[in-house]
Design a protein around this motif. Structure first.
Motif, short mmCIF file in Angstrom:
data_model
loop_
_atom_site.label_atom_id
_atom_site.label_comp_id
_atom_site.label_asym_id
_atom_site.label_seq_id
_atom_site.Cartn_x
_atom_site.Cartn_y
_atom_site.Cartn_z
N ASN A 329 0.82 -1.22 0.00
CA ASN A 329 0.00 0.00 0.00
C ASN A 329 0.85 1.27 0.00
N LYS A 330 2.07 1.16 -0.50
CA LYS A 330 2.95 2.31 -0.61
C LYS A 330 3.42 2.46 -2.06
N VAL A 331 3.62 3.71 -2.46
CA VAL A 331 4.12 4.00 -3.81
C VAL A 331 5.65 3.96 -3.76
N VAL A 332 6.23 3.04 -4.52
CA VAL A 332 7.69 2.88 -4.54
C VAL A 332 8.20 3.21 -5.95
N PHE A 333 9.12 4.16 -6.04
CA PHE A 333 9.64 4.59 -7.32
C PHE A 333 10.98 3.91 -7.62
N THR A 334 11.15 3.47 -8.86
CA THR A 334 12.41 2.84 -9.27
C THR A 334 13.38 3.85 -9.85
N TYR A 335 12.89 4.94 -10.40
CA TYR A 335 13.68 5.99 -11.04
C TYR A 335 14.50 5.47 -12.23
N LYS A 336 14.10 4.34 -12.78
CA LYS A 336 14.77 3.78 -13.96
C LYS A 336 13.93 4.03 -15.19
N LEU A 337 14.58 4.51 -16.23
CA LEU A 337 13.90 4.89 -17.46
C LEU A 337 13.35 3.67 -18.20
N GLN A 338 12.14 3.81 -18.73
CA GLN A 338 11.48 2.74 -19.46
C GLN A 338 11.08 3.24 -20.85
#
Length: 374
Positions: A329-338
């Protein structure tokens, strides 16, 4: 010297006391009224003297360019030696004494006149000194900057209008996540709030500027054609200029359009294009601007929240995005370009994560579903 002569002669003949008093009073008044006028020049002279002293210390090290710096230093090292000392703090006994001596004998003005004459007679030598010492000082600053980061690269320049980089990062982020750059066509960057769009765009613009100014890029490799960097970022409204946010934004974008019209091959970075207006007009105007950029073969890096643009402009731009995951239930960012356009939204989820009331979150989700069906 006149006050000193009068002081000595007055010991043997009191008649010399009157001119002595007159000279002392005159010198005090002259010093008081003129020292402030020359304070700017005196600060500059003292800075020059300090630079000469620092240069002498720097010359003890062996480095490329040492010989040229030594030669220029030798020609100026005595011009402002010691600088000009004038203590106008009379609150202490020592300060009062030095102020009196300086004022009575006008020592700072004598020193000032001598140094200014030296400077006037050696302008070319002083210019060469500042040029050589400035180069060394700038080099030390650049090397110090490079030492801070885990890696950097010496940029390569060629005639291909593009920017390519490996593992680029933003220099102001301590625990950065690096990404590659393949900027050879107009790019539309999408992604959720706080996913890393602005940081990525700024990291490319920063390295493009620093590559061409201090020969340093914050990436493991960096290749580009030299060119101007124009941005439309961090827009602010202005009460003084009477500009709303949207007016300030379109002025910023107009500057980019004018540069393109002039035929320049610059690099353009636009963060959150036209976010200062309503959705309908923002998408309409943004798409027309992107179409203009495409027709004029410019290189523009555009970040946006408007996913509609990714489909409308898919034949005119390369779509890339940042994504996030929902874990516990948390927003987790990878910061990796897709590659490709973003297909997620997290604004309402962030309301929930940040503890907004449940009825607000539920109503937001309901409204979002209804809006999609309109």
């Amino acid at each position: 010297m006149i006050p000193l002569i009068l002081l000595i002669t007055s010991v043997f003949n009191s008649i010399f006391l009157f001119p002595l008093i007159f000279i002392v009073v005159f010198n005090f008044i002259y010093t008081k009224t003129n020292m402030d006028k020359k304070s700017g020049d005196i600060r500059s002279i003292n800075y020059f003297a300090s630079a000469i002293n620092t240069c002498n210390k720097v010359l003890k090290f062996n480095f490329n360019g040492n010989g040229r710096l030594q030669e220029s230093y030798n020609k100026v090292k005595t011009l402002a030696k010691g600088g000009i000392y004038f203590d106008n703090d009379i609150t202490s006994e020592f300060g009062a004494l030095t102020y009196t001596i300086n004022s009575v004998f006008m020592l700072p003005f004598i020193r000032y006149a001598k140094i200014m004459k030296n400077i006037e007679n050696h302008k070319s030598d002083i210019y060469n000194f500042w040029y050589e010492f400035g180069n060394i000082e700038a080099s030390i600053a650049i090397l110090s900057l490079r030492k801070i980061y885990p890696y950097y690269s010496i940029p390569e320049f060629d005639d291909n209008y593009r920017i390519n980089a490996q593992e680029i990062f933003h220099p102001l982020i301590e625990n950065f996540v690096s990404n590659d750059v393949d900027f050879n066509q107009n790019i539309l960057l999408t992604g959720s709030n706080a996913s890393g769009k602005s940081t990525y765009v700024k990291s490319i613009a920063i390295s493009a500027i620093l590559a061409q100014s201090i020969n340093t890029a914050f990436a493991k490799s960096f290749v580009m054609k030299k060119g101007n960097v124009l941005t439309s970022m961090a827009i602010k409204d202005s009460i003084i200029d009477g500009d709303s946010y949207f007016i300030a934004e379109i002025k910023s974008l107009k500057r980019i359009i004018e540069d393109i019209k002039s035929g320049n091959k610059s690099y353009y970075f636009i963060d959150e294009i036209l976010r200062g207006t309503n959705t309908l007009e923002r998408i309409s105007a943004s798409s027309s601007i992107i179409d203009y950029l495409d027709k004029h073969k410019s290189l523009s890096f555009i970040a946006t929240h408007d996913l509609e643009l990714t489909k409308m402009m898919e034949d005119k731009v390369r779509n890339i995005h940042f994504k996030e995951d929902i874990i516990d239930n948390k927003v987790v960012f990878t910061y990796k370009l897709q590659e490709g356009p973003s297909n997620t939204r997290n604004a309402i989820k962030l309301l929930e994560v940040m503890g907004f009331p449940e009825d607000i979150v539920e109503m937001a989700n309901k409204n979002a579903k209804e809006f999609v069906n309109i």
